[in-house]
Design an enzyme around this catalytic site. Structure first.
Site, PDB file in Angstrom:
ATOM      1  N   ASN A  74       0.836  -1.094   0.053  1.00 25.83           N
ATOM      2  CA  ASN A  74      -0.143   0.020  -0.094  1.00 25.83           C
ATOM      3  C   ASN A  74       0.791   1.394  -0.032  1.00 25.83           C
ATOM      4  O   ASN A  74       1.986   1.251   0.597  1.00 25.83           O
ATOM      5  CB  ASN A  74      -1.010   0.115   1.050  1.00 25.83           C
ATOM      6  N   GLU A 124       0.383   5.200   0.707  1.00 26.49           N
ATOM      7  CA  GLU A 124      -0.365   6.183   1.094  1.00 26.49           C
ATOM      8  C   GLU A 124      -0.134   7.718   0.672  1.00 26.49           C
ATOM      9  O   GLU A 124       0.968   7.765   0.381  1.00 26.49           O
ATOM     10  CB  GLU A 124      -0.649   6.211   2.657  1.00 26.49           C
ATOM     11  N   CYS A 142      -4.249   0.538  -2.249  1.00 29.93           N
ATOM     12  CA  CYS A 142      -4.106  -0.537  -1.722  1.00 29.93           C
ATOM     13  C   CYS A 142      -2.997  -1.208  -2.229  1.00 29.93           C
ATOM     14  O   CYS A 142      -2.577  -1.410  -3.515  1.00 29.93           O
ATOM     15  CB  CYS A 142      -5.443  -1.173  -1.625  1.00 29.93           C
ATOM     16  N   GLU A 184      -2.985  -4.438  -2.899  1.00 27.43           N
ATOM     17  CA  GLU A 184      -3.860  -5.322  -3.973  1.00 27.43           C
ATOM     18  C   GLU A 184      -3.838  -4.641  -5.391  1.00 27.43           C
ATOM     19  O   GLU A 184      -3.513  -5.383  -6.365  1.00 27.43           O
ATOM     20  CB  GLU A 184      -5.120  -5.771  -3.567  1.00 27.43           C
ATOM     21  N   CYS A 217     -10.771  -4.489   0.265  1.00 31.70           N
ATOM     22  CA  CYS A 217     -11.844  -3.428   0.133  1.00 31.70           C
ATOM     23  C   CYS A 217     -12.779  -3.446  -1.165  1.00 31.70           C
ATOM     24  O   CYS A 217     -12.181  -4.220  -2.035  1.00 31.70           O
ATOM     25  CB  CYS A 217     -11.033  -2.065   0.254  1.00 31.70           C
ATOM     26  N   CYS A 250     -11.008  -2.714  -4.467  1.00 32.85           N
ATOM     27  CA  CYS A 250      -9.958  -3.936  -4.923  1.00 32.85           C
ATOM     28  C   CYS A 250     -10.890  -4.945  -5.356  1.00 32.85           C
ATOM     29  O   CYS A 250     -10.518  -5.619  -6.404  1.00 32.85           O
ATOM     30  CB  CYS A 250      -8.975  -4.383  -3.675  1.00 32.85           C
TER      31      CYS A 250
HETATM   32  N1  THU Z   1      -5.341  -1.366   2.674  1.00 28.97           N
HETATM   33  C1  THU Z   1      -4.858  -2.282   1.933  1.00 28.97           C
HETATM   34  O1  THU Z   1      -3.631  -1.920   1.342  1.00 28.97           O
HETATM   35  N2  THU Z   1      -5.396  -3.216   1.393  1.00 28.97           N
HETATM   36  C2  THU Z   1      -6.409  -3.726   2.093  1.00 28.97           C
HETATM   37  O2  THU Z   1      -7.149  -4.875   1.808  1.00 28.97           O
HETATM   38  C3  THU Z   1      -7.217  -3.048   3.138  1.00 28.97           C
HETATM   39  C4  THU Z   1      -6.380  -1.571   3.479  1.00 28.97           C
HETATM   40  C5  THU Z   1      -4.585  -0.265   2.988  1.00 28.97           C
HETATM   41  C6  THU Z   1      -4.990   1.207   2.670  1.00 28.97           C
HETATM   42  C7  THU Z   1      -4.497   1.879   3.771  1.00 28.97           C
HETATM   43  O3  THU Z   1      -3.315   2.381   3.393  1.00 28.97           O
HETATM   44  C8  THU Z   1      -4.281   0.978   4.848  1.00 28.97           C
HETATM   45  O4  THU Z   1      -4.467  -0.286   4.448  1.00 28.97           O
HETATM   46  C9  THU Z   1      -5.336   1.300   5.926  1.00 28.97           C
HETATM   47  O5  THU Z   1      -6.673   1.235   5.649  1.00 28.97           O
END
Ligand code: THU
Length: 149
Positions: free
Chosen positions: A51, A53, A62, A64, A101, A104
């Site tokens: 991920n 940010e 994310c 994925e 999520c 994704c």
């Molecule tokens: N996140 C993911 O990368 N994948 C998921 O399946 C759930 C959430 C990330 C998004 C954000 O950077 C952090 O996790 C918190 O939500």
């Protein structure tokens, strides 16, 4: 079908290890929730992601989607076969597995349609791992190409 396991099925142990390794490459200064993903492709190669940010929180992406979109952007000739997901938080891998999520799920669904395949979703947790055989298990009544006809 969705199945829970207390030990990771050996077929996917390497892919899960790659997803776990990728949590180290996460850029998550805001949530401190480090997610890694590894996508197994039809030729046996693996594409990875973590991920990423952003101070504008909504622009974060994310793990994925980073992994899947990198995979198909670079290898549009290969089908994605499986994706493993792991998360690291508060100094350890999460005990419970995390599941993708909604955004994704929609992207995985598009890939199943585009490549006419099923993509196994392997959700790792240190106490149990869950495998969904297809995104249809996680996202019923999908909006897809047929919806536009
Ligand atoms: N996140 C993911 O990368 N994948 C998921 O399946 C759930 C959430 C990330 C998004 C954000 O950077 C952090 O996790 C918190 O939500």
């Amino acid at each position: 079908m969705i199945t829970e396991y207390t030990t990771i099925p050996t077929d996917f142990a390497t892919l899960v290890d790659k997803a776990k390794e990728m949590t180290r490459n996460s850029y998550a200064p805001y949530s401190n929730f480090r997610v890694g993903a590894a996508v197994l492709m039809s030729d046996g190669s693996v594409a990875t992601g973590a991920n990423q940010e952003n101070a504008a929180y909504g622009d974060s992406i994310c793990a994925e989607r980073v992994a899947l979109l990198f995979a198909t952007a670079n290898h549009p000739e290969l089908k994605p076969v499986a994706i493993a997901i792991a998360a690291y938080s508060n100094g350890k891998f999460t005990e419970d597995y995390i599941s993708p999520c909604g955004s994704c799920r929609q992207v995985i669904s598009e890939m199943e349609n585009r490549f006419d395949c099923s993509i196994k979703i392997i959700m790792y947790g240190s106490s149990k791992t869950c495998i969904a055989d297809t995104i249809k298990d996680l996202l019923p009544l999908t909006f897809g190409e047929n919806s536009l006809k």
